[in-house]
Design a protein around this motif. Sequence first.
Motif, PDB file in Angstrom:
ATOM      1  N   VAL A  73       0.836  -1.205   0.000  1.00 34.74           N
ATOM      2  CA  VAL A  73       0.000   0.000   0.000  1.00 34.74           C
ATOM      3  C   VAL A  73       0.868   1.250   0.000  1.00 34.74           C
ATOM      4  O   VAL A  73       0.634   2.190  -0.778  1.00 34.74           O
ATOM      5  N   MET A  74       1.897   1.265   0.842  1.00 32.82           N
ATOM      6  CA  MET A  74       2.782   2.435   0.909  1.00 32.82           C
ATOM      7  C   MET A  74       3.485   2.677  -0.421  1.00 32.82           C
ATOM      8  O   MET A  74       3.620   3.824  -0.874  1.00 32.82           O
ATOM      9  N   GLU A  75       3.924   1.612  -1.087  1.00 33.53           N
ATOM     10  CA  GLU A  75       4.603   1.765  -2.376  1.00 33.53           C
ATOM     11  C   GLU A  75       3.667   2.338  -3.438  1.00 33.53           C
ATOM     12  O   GLU A  75       4.060   3.215  -4.215  1.00 33.53           O
ATOM     13  N   VAL A  76       2.419   1.866  -3.475  1.00 39.20           N
ATOM     14  CA  VAL A  76       1.451   2.378  -4.441  1.00 39.20           C
ATOM     15  C   VAL A  76       1.136   3.841  -4.152  1.00 39.20           C
ATOM     16  O   VAL A  76       1.084   4.676  -5.067  1.00 39.20           O
ATOM     17  N   LEU A  77       0.932   4.189  -2.885  1.00 37.77           N
ATOM     18  CA  LEU A  77       0.648   5.586  -2.539  1.00 37.77           C
ATOM     19  C   LEU A  77       1.821   6.495  -2.902  1.00 37.77           C
ATOM     20  O   LEU A  77       1.611   7.603  -3.414  1.00 37.77           O
ATOM     21  N   ASP A  78       3.034   6.033  -2.655  1.00 34.33           N
ATOM     22  CA  ASP A  78       4.219   6.814  -3.034  1.00 34.33           C
ATOM     23  C   ASP A  78       4.276   7.018  -4.545  1.00 34.33           C
ATOM     24  O   ASP A  78       4.577   8.105  -5.032  1.00 34.33           O
ATOM     25  N   ALA A  79       3.980   5.955  -5.302  1.00 32.14           N
ATOM     26  CA  ALA A  79       4.005   6.053  -6.762  1.00 32.14           C
ATOM     27  C   ALA A  79       2.924   7.015  -7.250  1.00 32.14           C
ATOM     28  O   ALA A  79       3.170   7.821  -8.155  1.00 32.14           O
ATOM     29  N   LEU A  80       1.735   6.943  -6.668  1.00 30.97           N
ATOM     30  CA  LEU A  80       0.661   7.853  -7.059  1.00 30.97           C
ATOM     31  C   LEU A  80       0.997   9.296  -6.724  1.00 30.97           C
ATOM     32  O   LEU A  80       0.705  10.213  -7.495  1.00 30.97           O
ATOM     33  N   GLU A  81       1.618   9.491  -5.572  1.00 32.50           N
ATOM     34  CA  GLU A  81       2.017  10.835  -5.148  1.00 32.50           C
ATOM     35  C   GLU A  81       3.017  11.435  -6.138  1.00 32.50           C
ATOM     36  O   GLU A  81       2.974  12.628  -6.449  1.00 32.50           O
TER      37      GLU A  81
END
Length: 118
Positions: free
Chosen positions: A104-112
Motif C-alpha cells: 500500500v505504501m509503495e502504491v501511494l508513493d508512486a501515485l504521489e
Amino acid sequence: MRLVDRGIVHVYDVMVVGKDANGSVYLVDLATSSGQAGGFAELDGARTGILAEDDLREVAGAMQPGTMAALIVYENTWAVPFVAAAMESGGQMIAGGRIPAQDVMEVLDALESLEPTN
C-alpha cells in the motif's frame, strides 16, 4: 498489547518459530523464553489451536537459516460492527484478502509522484 488492551484486535493464536544456522526448526515457548520472543512473550496465553503443526512446517519451509518468524491469528474487532451492518442490510461477503502495508505504501508513493505540482 496496546491494540488488544484497547479492543482493536483480539489475538487467538501466536506461535514463534526459529530456524537455527544449521536449518533446524524450533518452536519458542513464549511462557519461558528469556527475551528470545521479543514483545510476543506477553501473548503466551494466546493458544486456541487454530495454528497447527502444518502451519509450522509451511512457515519453516519459507524461512532462511538464522531467522525467526511470528505467526499470529487475530481478529480486527473494530470491523465487527461494519460487517454486521453490511450483513443486516443484505450484503454478503464473497471474497476476502489482505494487502501488505508495504505494498500500500509503495502504491501511494508512486501515485504521489504522479500528482502535478502547482
